[in-house]
Motif scaffolding. Structure first.
Motif, PDB file in Angstrom:
ATOM      1  N   ILE A   3      16.940 -31.980  79.000  1.00 34.23           N
ATOM      2  CA  ILE A   3      17.403 -31.664  80.351  1.00 34.23           C
ATOM      3  C   ILE A   3      17.612 -30.167  80.553  1.00 34.23           C
ATOM      4  O   ILE A   3      17.297 -29.634  81.604  1.00 34.23           O
ATOM      5  CB  ILE A   3      18.666 -32.477  80.731  1.00 34.23           C
ATOM      6  N   GLY A   4      18.109 -29.465  79.543  1.00 33.19           N
ATOM      7  CA  GLY A   4      18.311 -28.020  79.677  1.00 33.19           C
ATOM      8  C   GLY A   4      17.004 -27.283  79.899  1.00 33.19           C
ATOM      9  O   GLY A   4      16.937 -26.337  80.685  1.00 33.19           O
ATOM     10  N   GLU A   5      15.964 -27.718  79.206  1.00 33.48           N
ATOM     11  CA  GLU A   5      14.656 -27.066  79.329  1.00 33.48           C
ATOM     12  C   GLU A   5      14.031 -27.335  80.702  1.00 33.48           C
ATOM     13  O   GLU A   5      13.519 -26.424  81.345  1.00 33.48           O
ATOM     14  CB  GLU A   5      13.725 -27.563  78.217  1.00 33.48           C
ATOM     15  N   ILE A   6      14.093 -28.580  81.151  1.00 36.01           N
ATOM     16  CA  ILE A   6      13.492 -28.883  82.456  1.00 36.01           C
ATOM     17  C   ILE A   6      14.323 -28.236  83.569  1.00 36.01           C
ATOM     18  O   ILE A   6      13.774 -27.821  84.596  1.00 36.01           O
ATOM     19  CB  ILE A   6      13.310 -30.411  82.674  1.00 36.01           C
ATOM     20  N   PRO A  13      19.827 -27.236  88.584  1.00 38.00           N
ATOM     21  CA  PRO A  13      20.901 -27.509  87.616  1.00 38.00           C
ATOM     22  C   PRO A  13      20.807 -28.916  87.008  1.00 38.00           C
ATOM     23  O   PRO A  13      20.369 -29.867  87.670  1.00 38.00           O
ATOM     24  CB  PRO A  13      22.181 -27.378  88.442  1.00 38.00           C
ATOM     25  N   SER A  14      21.240 -29.034  85.779  1.00 46.08           N
ATOM     26  CA  SER A  14      21.206 -30.316  85.071  1.00 46.08           C
ATOM     27  C   SER A  14      21.924 -31.417  85.841  1.00 46.08           C
ATOM     28  O   SER A  14      21.452 -32.562  85.893  1.00 46.08           O
ATOM     29  CB  SER A  14      21.843 -30.184  83.683  1.00 46.08           C
ATOM     30  N   GLU A  15      23.063 -31.083  86.439  1.00 46.59           N
ATOM     31  CA  GLU A  15      23.836 -32.083  87.186  1.00 46.59           C
ATOM     32  C   GLU A  15      23.022 -32.618  88.364  1.00 46.59           C
ATOM     33  O   GLU A  15      23.086 -33.805  88.681  1.00 46.59           O
ATOM     34  CB  GLU A  15      25.153 -31.482  87.713  1.00 46.59           C
ATOM     35  N   THR A  16      22.273 -31.742  89.000  1.00 39.79           N
ATOM     36  CA  THR A  16      21.448 -32.152  90.142  1.00 39.79           C
ATOM     37  C   THR A  16      20.303 -33.033  89.665  1.00 39.79           C
ATOM     38  O   THR A  16      19.967 -34.031  90.321  1.00 39.79           O
ATOM     39  CB  THR A  16      20.915 -30.915  90.889  1.00 39.79           C
ATOM     40  N   ILE A  17      19.732 -32.708  88.525  1.00 38.60           N
ATOM     41  CA  ILE A  17      18.655 -33.532  87.968  1.00 38.60           C
ATOM     42  C   ILE A  17      19.177 -34.940  87.691  1.00 38.60           C
ATOM     43  O   ILE A  17      18.536 -35.938  88.048  1.00 38.60           O
ATOM     44  CB  ILE A  17      18.078 -32.880  86.694  1.00 38.60           C
ATOM     45  N   ARG A  18      20.344 -35.034  87.079  1.00 42.56           N
ATOM     46  CA  ARG A  18      20.944 -36.353  86.815  1.00 42.56           C
ATOM     47  C   ARG A  18      21.209 -37.096  88.126  1.00 42.56           C
ATOM     48  O   ARG A  18      21.013 -38.313  88.215  1.00 42.56           O
ATOM     49  CB  ARG A  18      22.243 -36.201  86.026  1.00 42.56           C
ATOM     50  N   GLY A  35      19.373 -40.622  71.852  1.00 45.34           N
ATOM     51  CA  GLY A  35      19.974 -40.840  73.161  1.00 45.34           C
ATOM     52  C   GLY A  35      19.663 -39.770  74.198  1.00 45.34           C
ATOM     53  O   GLY A  35      19.972 -39.934  75.368  1.00 45.34           O
ATOM     54  N   TYR A  36      19.047 -38.671  73.756  1.00 45.42           N
ATOM     55  CA  TYR A  36      18.724 -37.600  74.695  1.00 45.42           C
ATOM     56  C   TYR A  36      17.581 -38.020  75.607  1.00 45.42           C
ATOM     57  O   TYR A  36      16.667 -38.736  75.199  1.00 45.42           O
ATOM     58  CB  TYR A  36      18.330 -36.316  73.960  1.00 45.42           C
ATOM     59  N   ARG A  37      17.627 -37.526  76.833  1.00 46.49           N
ATOM     60  CA  ARG A  37      16.539 -37.774  77.767  1.00 46.49           C
ATOM     61  C   ARG A  37      15.317 -36.959  77.330  1.00 46.49           C
ATOM     62  O   ARG A  37      15.459 -35.808  76.953  1.00 46.49           O
ATOM     63  CB  ARG A  37      16.947 -37.334  79.174  1.00 46.49           C
TER      64      ARG A  37
END
Length: 152
Positions: A3-6, A13-18, A35-37
């Motif tokens: 998630i950090g890379e994408i 932001p990661s929160e927005t992606i989630r 468990g990582y995406r």
């Protein structure tokens, strides 16, 4: 991609992606054993598409509709055109609202004169009597990003 890379590649932001995953704009990625995406290039492309749509102030429902239409590449594009027409009409309505807002603010500003106390302030009086009037018929309170299908 994690998630950090994408997030870095897309500028989202990661929160927005989630959040986009949660509301169904972005398909959930596979999970690694830990468990990582695990995001793929298709996720990045979808995020960039969403980002471009958001930069045009399209609402989530409009973006969702465009994504659904894009999933049928051989279909007639008249629905895409119709969505854009609705969005453009909404933008024009908002421009008119902003013009009306500007005129109201200019009237309020002109109600103020130098050397008066706050109790004599024409701006505050104008806000109390004009904008705060519960009898006002102006119920068009636009909140950016909440419109859909040509509505506020």
């Amino acid at each position: 991609m994690r998630i950090g890379e994408i997030s870095e590649k897309s500028g989202i932001p990661s929160e927005t992606i989630r959040y986009y995953e949660k509301i169904g704009l972005l398909p959930a990625p596979e999970r690694q054993d830990n468990g990582y995406r695990a995001y793929q290039q298709a996720h990045l492309e979808r995020l960039l598409f969403i980002k471009r749509c958001r930069s045009l102030d399209m609402a989530q429902d409009e973006i969702r509709e465009l994504i659904q239409l894009a999933d049928h590449p051989d279909a007639d594009c008249s629905e895409v055109d119709a969505l854009l027409v609705r969005h453009l009409n909404h933008v024009r309505e908002r421009l008119q609202e902003l013009s009306n807002l500007e005129a109201t603010l200019e009237r309020l500003q002109s109600a103020c004169s130098q050397g008066r106390t706050v109790a004599e302030c024409g701006i505050l009086e104008g806000l109390t009597s004009e904008v705060g009037d519960p009898e006002s018929t102006d119920t068009d309170n636009h909140i950016p990003g909440t419109h859909g299908h040509g509505h506020n």
